[in-house]
Design an enzyme around this catalytic site. Structure first.
Site: not given
Ligand code: IMP
Length: 180
Positions: A140, A153, A87-88, A91
């Site tokens: 963010f 990106r 995963e990138d 969050d």
């Molecule tokens: P989660 O479900 O809240 O853990 O979010 C995961 C996904 O939200 C990541 O794989 C990203 O695609 C997107 N995301 C969460 N935080 C960021 C950020 O700071 N910048 C860009 N994309 C984000």
């Protein structure tokens, strides 16, 4: 700057070494399109064990609910395979929890997570991330695969974005980040 280019490369090298040590017999890396592919491409080249890769794409029903559906499934069967989800950024953990549940039903031999960035303070669902590149604050972030509305990106570093400015104009950071 949240994570600079040199720091990123060093972090990816470290993760590559950790994965190679953990899976000397080989591993299947599963990445979620599209944000993880920049990280994945560098990660596999930092690994010295056999590696296969496969991809999934998901889309959210509604922002922040964690309800997602698979719009492109894996091509490979992961049953009895050692799998690492790449995963990138993790969050809230909602996306990952859904995807992990989905993959677990296919009964891999093992299933772990490798995340470039971990925003631990934002977590809503406890999510086990075994391999972490960098813990980051509640910003963010943009760059190295991370986007806002598809932009930014290809930046070779990770930088904090101003979400309210981006919501008004998705190109708000183009001039400062691309030096134009
Ligand atoms: P989660 O479900 O809240 O853990 O979010 C995961 C996904 O939200 C990541 O794989 C990203 O695609 C997107 N995301 C969460 N935080 C960021 C950020 O700071 N910048 C860009 N994309 C984000």
């Amino acid at each position: 700057m949240v994570v600079g280019g040199d720091e990123l490369r060093a972090g990816v090298r470290r993760l590559g070494a950790e994965l190679s040590q953990a899976y000397p017999e080989g591993v299947l890396l599963v990445a979620i399109l599209r944000g993880s592919i920049w990280f994945l491409a560098d990660l596999v080249r930092a690994m010295s064990c056999p590696v296969e890769v496969d991809f999934m794409a998901i889309s959210s029903y509604a922002e922040g609910t964690g309800r997602v559906r698979i719009v492109k499934d894996l091509d490979l069967d992961i049953n009895q395979r050692h799998v690492v989800l790449v995963e990138d950024v993790v969050d809230t953990g909602l996306t990952l929890t859904y995807v992990l549940g989905e993959l677990r039903r296919r009964e891999p031999a093992s299933l772990e997570v490798c995340a470039l960035l971990d925003k631990t303070t934002r977590r809503i669902v406890p999510t086990p991330v075994r391999f972490v590149g960098f813990e980051v604050a509640d910003d963010f972030v943009l760059g190295y695969g991370l986007d806002f509305a598809g932009r930014y990106r290809n930046l070779d570093f990770v930088v904090a974005g101003d979400l309210s400015a981006l919501r008004e104009d998705p190109d708000a950071h183009v001039a400062d980040l691309y030096g134009r």
